[in-house]
Design an enzyme around this catalytic site. Sequence first.
Site, short mmCIF file in Angstrom:
data_model
loop_
_atom_site.label_atom_id
_atom_site.label_comp_id
_atom_site.label_asym_id
_atom_site.label_seq_id
_atom_site.Cartn_x
_atom_site.Cartn_y
_atom_site.Cartn_z
CG ASN A 9 -1.82 1.21 1.27
OD1 ASN A 9 -1.65 2.17 0.53
ND2 ASN A 9 -2.82 1.16 2.14
CE LYS A 11 -3.94 6.90 -0.95
NZ LYS A 11 -5.39 7.12 -0.86
CB CYS A 12 1.24 1.73 4.42
SG CYS A 12 1.98 0.92 5.86
CB SER A 13 5.37 5.28 6.62
OG SER A 13 4.96 4.77 7.87
NE ARG A 16 5.91 6.21 1.87
CZ ARG A 16 4.94 6.62 2.67
NH1 ARG A 16 3.68 6.33 2.39
NH2 ARG A 16 5.21 7.33 3.75
#
Length: 114
Positions: A9, A11-13, A16
């Site tokens: 995802n 948007k998820c740190s 990433r």
Amino acid sequence: MGQVRIYHNPKCSTSRKALQRIRDTGVEPEIVRYLDTPPTRAELAAMITAAGLTPAQAVRRREALFGELQLAGADDDALLDAMAEHPRLIERPFVVTDTGTRLARPVESIDEIL
């Protein structure tokens, strides 16, 4: 190293960071944006088992939908059904390699399978 897949995802740190950790090994993984292309219930169950987890450990309890669906205290089958129907409930990121499967929380947990 063989195939590496990350259920990602962007948007998820944490997701990433896991993707970057994989790339830092020189590997470009297969990226599955699981919110767009969710795993089937069977794939999800297999992934959770391979990671040595239970569905209760792989569900996002902090997700508002968890409360809305009244999943607190739900059994494994109900949790798997909910995660399959609502992929936002799947904890992330899962990383799958030829060596094993891990939920990258903490991110360092994927080191042993990379």
